[in-house]
Design a protein around this motif. Structure first.
Motif, PDB file in Angstrom:
ATOM      1  N   ARG A  45       3.843 -86.106  61.894  1.00 50.42           N
ATOM      2  CA  ARG A  45       2.472 -85.714  61.625  1.00 50.42           C
ATOM      3  C   ARG A  45       1.934 -84.878  62.780  1.00 50.42           C
ATOM      4  N   GLY A  46       1.235 -83.799  62.433  1.00 41.96           N
ATOM      5  CA  GLY A  46       0.757 -82.888  63.460  1.00 41.96           C
ATOM      6  C   GLY A  46      -0.705 -82.516  63.285  1.00 41.96           C
ATOM      7  N   PHE A  47      -1.324 -82.120  64.372  1.00 43.28           N
ATOM      8  CA  PHE A  47      -2.734 -81.777  64.418  1.00 43.28           C
ATOM      9  C   PHE A  47      -3.011 -80.473  63.657  1.00 43.28           C
ATOM     10  N   VAL A  48      -4.135 -80.458  62.922  1.00 44.04           N
ATOM     11  CA  VAL A  48      -4.561 -79.253  62.210  1.00 44.04           C
ATOM     12  C   VAL A  48      -5.892 -78.738  62.773  1.00 44.04           C
ATOM     13  N   GLY A  49      -6.890 -79.613  62.843  1.00 41.26           N
ATOM     14  CA  GLY A  49      -8.192 -79.205  63.342  1.00 41.26           C
ATOM     15  C   GLY A  49      -9.061 -80.396  63.648  1.00 41.26           C
ATOM     16  N   ALA A  50     -10.076 -80.184  64.485  1.00 40.94           N
ATOM     17  CA  ALA A  50     -10.994 -81.255  64.859  1.00 40.94           C
ATOM     18  C   ALA A  50     -12.387 -80.684  65.037  1.00 40.94           C
TER      19      ALA A  50
END
Length: 124
Positions: A45-50
C-alpha cells in the motif's frame, strides 16, 4: 473515534475520470488529518494524497501530481479524491485514512483509522 466509508470506485477507460468519496462519522471530522492510499495487486500500500486539518495544506504523490486532487468538505464530513487522466497503472484498491495526530504524512503509521477500500480499475 471515527468510521470511514469510501465510495465512487469503478471501471473506467484510460484517460477518464473518477471521484472517490470518503464519508467520516462523528462530529470531530475537523480534528483529523485525512489521506488516501492505494494498493495495487502484488504491491504494498502506498501514499496518494493528504490534506490538513484546515484544508489549506495538501500533498500529492509524484505519480499522481497534476492528475489527482484531494479536498475535503466540512459540512458533509467528507474527503474527496478527484482523479483525472487515469492510467492503467492507477488500478488499485483505494483506502481513506484519518489521523488524530501529526507524523510522517506519507507513512501508514501516522493514521489511526482506515476505510474498507474501494476498487478502481482503469482499462487500456
Amino acid at each position: 473515534q471515527v468510521q470511514l466509508v469510501e465510495s465512487g470506485g469503478g471501471l473506467v477507460q484510460a484517460g477518464g475520470s473518477l471521484r472517490l468519496s470518503c464519508a467520516a462519522s462523528g462530529r470531530t471530522f475537523r480534528s483529523y488529518y485525512m489521506a488516501w492510499f492505494r494498493q495495487a495487486p502484488g504491491k504494498e500500500r502506498g501514499f496518494v494524497g493528504a490534506i490538513g486539518w484546515n484544508g489549506g495544506n495538501t500533498l500529492h504523490a509524484d505519480s499522481v501530481k497534476g492528475r489527482f486532487t484531494i479536498s475535503r468538505d466540512y459540512a458533509r464530513n467528507t474527503v474527496y479524491l478527484q482523479m483525472n487522466s487515469l492510467k492503467p497503472e492507477d488500478t488499485a484498491v483505494y483506502y481513506c485514512a484519518a489521523a488524530s495526530s501529526f507524523g510522517v504524512v506519507t507513512g501508514e503509521t501516522m493514521y489511526d483509522y482506515w476505510g474498507q477500500g474501494t476498487q478502481v480499475t482503469v482499462s487500456s
